[in-house]
Scaffold this motif. Structure first.
Motif, short mmCIF file in Angstrom:
data_model
loop_
_atom_site.label_atom_id
_atom_site.label_comp_id
_atom_site.label_asym_id
_atom_site.label_seq_id
_atom_site.Cartn_x
_atom_site.Cartn_y
_atom_site.Cartn_z
N PRO A 116 39.66 47.84 32.80
CA PRO A 116 39.23 47.10 34.01
C PRO A 116 38.78 45.67 33.72
O PRO A 116 38.64 44.89 34.65
CB PRO A 116 38.09 47.95 34.57
CG PRO A 116 37.80 49.01 33.58
CD PRO A 116 38.90 49.07 32.59
N ARG A 117 38.60 45.32 32.44
CA ARG A 117 38.25 43.91 32.15
C ARG A 117 39.39 42.99 32.57
O ARG A 117 39.17 41.85 32.93
CB ARG A 117 37.97 43.71 30.64
CG ARG A 117 36.70 44.37 30.11
CD ARG A 117 35.44 43.91 30.83
NE ARG A 117 35.20 44.73 32.01
CZ ARG A 117 34.55 44.34 33.10
NH1 ARG A 117 34.06 43.14 33.18
NH2 ARG A 117 34.38 45.14 34.12
N ASN A 118 40.63 43.50 32.50
CA ASN A 118 41.77 42.69 32.95
C ASN A 118 41.62 42.36 34.44
O ASN A 118 41.73 41.20 34.84
CB ASN A 118 43.08 43.46 32.76
CG ASN A 118 43.48 43.59 31.31
OD1 ASN A 118 42.74 43.17 30.42
ND2 ASN A 118 44.63 44.18 31.06
N GLY A 119 41.36 43.38 35.22
CA GLY A 119 41.20 43.17 36.66
C GLY A 119 40.03 42.25 36.95
O GLY A 119 40.09 41.40 37.85
N ALA A 170 50.54 38.40 36.70
CA ALA A 170 51.37 38.25 35.49
C ALA A 170 51.07 36.94 34.78
O ALA A 170 51.18 36.85 33.56
CB ALA A 170 52.85 38.36 35.86
N SER A 171 50.66 35.91 35.55
CA SER A 171 50.39 34.60 34.94
C SER A 171 49.20 34.70 33.98
O SER A 171 49.03 33.87 33.10
CB SER A 171 50.12 33.55 36.02
OG SER A 171 48.81 33.71 36.55
N LEU A 172 48.36 35.73 34.16
CA LEU A 172 47.24 35.92 33.23
C LEU A 172 47.63 36.87 32.10
O LEU A 172 46.81 37.23 31.25
CB LEU A 172 46.02 36.49 33.98
CG LEU A 172 45.43 35.60 35.08
CD1 LEU A 172 44.23 36.26 35.73
CD2 LEU A 172 45.02 34.24 34.51
N ALA A 208 37.59 37.25 38.95
CA ALA A 208 36.74 36.09 38.64
C ALA A 208 37.52 34.79 38.82
O ALA A 208 36.99 33.79 39.33
CB ALA A 208 36.19 36.20 37.22
N ARG A 209 38.81 34.82 38.43
CA ARG A 209 39.63 33.62 38.62
C ARG A 209 39.81 33.31 40.10
O ARG A 209 39.72 32.17 40.55
CB ARG A 209 41.00 33.82 37.94
CG ARG A 209 42.04 32.73 38.17
CD ARG A 209 41.68 31.42 37.50
NE ARG A 209 41.52 31.56 36.07
CZ ARG A 209 42.53 31.45 35.18
NH1 ARG A 209 43.74 31.17 35.60
NH2 ARG A 209 42.30 31.62 33.90
N ALA A 210 40.03 34.40 40.88
CA ALA A 210 40.22 34.21 42.33
C ALA A 210 38.95 33.65 42.98
O ALA A 210 39.01 32.83 43.90
CB ALA A 210 40.63 35.53 42.98
N TRP A 211 37.79 34.08 42.50
CA TRP A 211 36.52 33.58 43.04
C TRP A 211 36.32 32.11 42.70
O TRP A 211 35.69 31.36 43.44
CB TRP A 211 35.35 34.37 42.46
CG TRP A 211 35.15 35.75 43.05
CD1 TRP A 211 35.73 36.24 44.18
CD2 TRP A 211 34.31 36.79 42.54
NE1 TRP A 211 35.30 37.54 44.39
CE2 TRP A 211 34.42 37.90 43.41
CE3 TRP A 211 33.46 36.89 41.43
CZ2 TRP A 211 33.73 39.09 43.21
CZ3 TRP A 211 32.77 38.07 41.22
CH2 TRP A 211 32.90 39.17 42.11
N SER A 212 36.84 31.69 41.52
CA SER A 212 36.55 30.35 41.03
C SER A 212 37.58 29.33 41.47
O SER A 212 37.31 28.13 41.49
CB SER A 212 36.52 30.34 39.50
OG SER A 212 35.79 31.42 39.01
#
Lengths: 188, 96
Positions: free
Chosen positions: A36-39, A65-67, A44-48
């Motif tokens: 779940p660290r991947n998710g 996939a970009s991550l 966190a990226r979406a929030w930032s």
């Protein structure tokens, strides 16, 4: 049961259909590398990053996939965003389809018949059993996963986290908050 | 094993999910899902049998060989299929 599993492995190996070492790699990947660290990083990226959030909304498969996280079964991803009005909850009523690439292997309760049937019939009751009581006027949307389409819940960003780094934000994102059976952790 | 077989292109993931779903829905499946892995194995066995990749009798025979090997292996040593007294090549060669 163990003898039958070994028997299958023996037969398929003899026929050259599987390679035991390749299986060890797959098992190791899901036991120790994918989780779940991947998710949490995706959330966190979406929030930032509003642009990333927008991409995630439009084409979650590509944005994720970009991550570097992509599914092995060619499945598509859809991100569903919690809002002040709507809470999202994910289930697989058929079996246990789950977004492995971002959450790892599913928890036992996700695969259990009570959750699989009751999440659809009585989502509010199920959430209460998880310790999550939602306001009566909050809508709950239940998403039924399939082999082709898996869902990731993007929880709401907790209050008082302005200026936080992605790493710090990711720590607030729990596995259950991305299935929808919990909210993200509060800022401590 | 399922993931590896799928990656070899031996079946589609939707095809697999359909079998697994059918197995966990069978009336004899445990209501609490405690037999999930047994259901998973049953789904894989059925799929492989239908595809002609591993027949039921073949799996029975090799599973029995593994069980015999497990009994014949001294405690603390790794169990290998060669320990099955009925299939060891040296023994069968020695049989008149």
């Amino acid at each position: 049961m163990a003898a039958r599993v070994r028997a299958l492995e023996t037969i398929l190996t003899r026929k050259g259909l599987i390679d035991p070492e390749a299986i060890d790699v797959i098992v190791d990947t899901y036991e120790t590398k994918v989780g779940p660290r991947n998710g949490a990083r995706v959330v966190a990226r979406a929030w930032s990053d509003p642009e990333f959030a927008d991409w995630l909304k439009r084409d979650a498969t590509a944005a994720i996939a970009s991550l570097g996280y992509s599914g092995r079964q060619g499945e598509h991803m859809q991100a569903v965003f919690n809002t002040a009005e709507t809470h999202n909850l994910v289930v697989c009523t058929l079996c246990s389809c789950y977004p492995w690439s971002v959450l790892g292997l599913p928890p036992v309760w996700y695969k259990a018949p009570p959750y699989r049937s009751r999440a659809v019939i009585d989502p509010r009751g199920v959430l209460q059993e998880f310790g999550l009581t939602l306001a009566a006027n909050k809508k709950i949307r239940v998403w039924d996963s399939t082999a082709e389409l898996r869902y990731l819940v993007v929880p709401q960003r907790p209050a008082d986290t302005d200026g936080w780094s992605e790493d710090k934000l990711a720590e607030l994102v729990t596995r259950d908050s991305m299935i929808g059976t919990a909210l993200a952790r509060e800022a401590a | 094993m399922v993931v590896a077989l799928h990656e070899r292109g031996l079946f589609g993931w939707a095809e697999w999910a359909e079998r697994l779903s059918a197995e966990v829905k069978r009336p004899e499946a445990a209501a609490d899902g405690s037999d999930y892995y047994e259901r998973w194995l049953a789904a894989l066995e059925r799929l492989l049998a239908e595809k002609g990749l591993a027949g039921h009798d073949e799996v029975d025979a090799v599973a029995a060989a593994w069980a015999r090997a497990a009994h014949a292996t001294p405690h603390g040593q790794p169990i290998v299929l060669e320990n099955d007294p009925e299939s060891a090549p040296s023994l069968s060669a020695a049989t008149p």
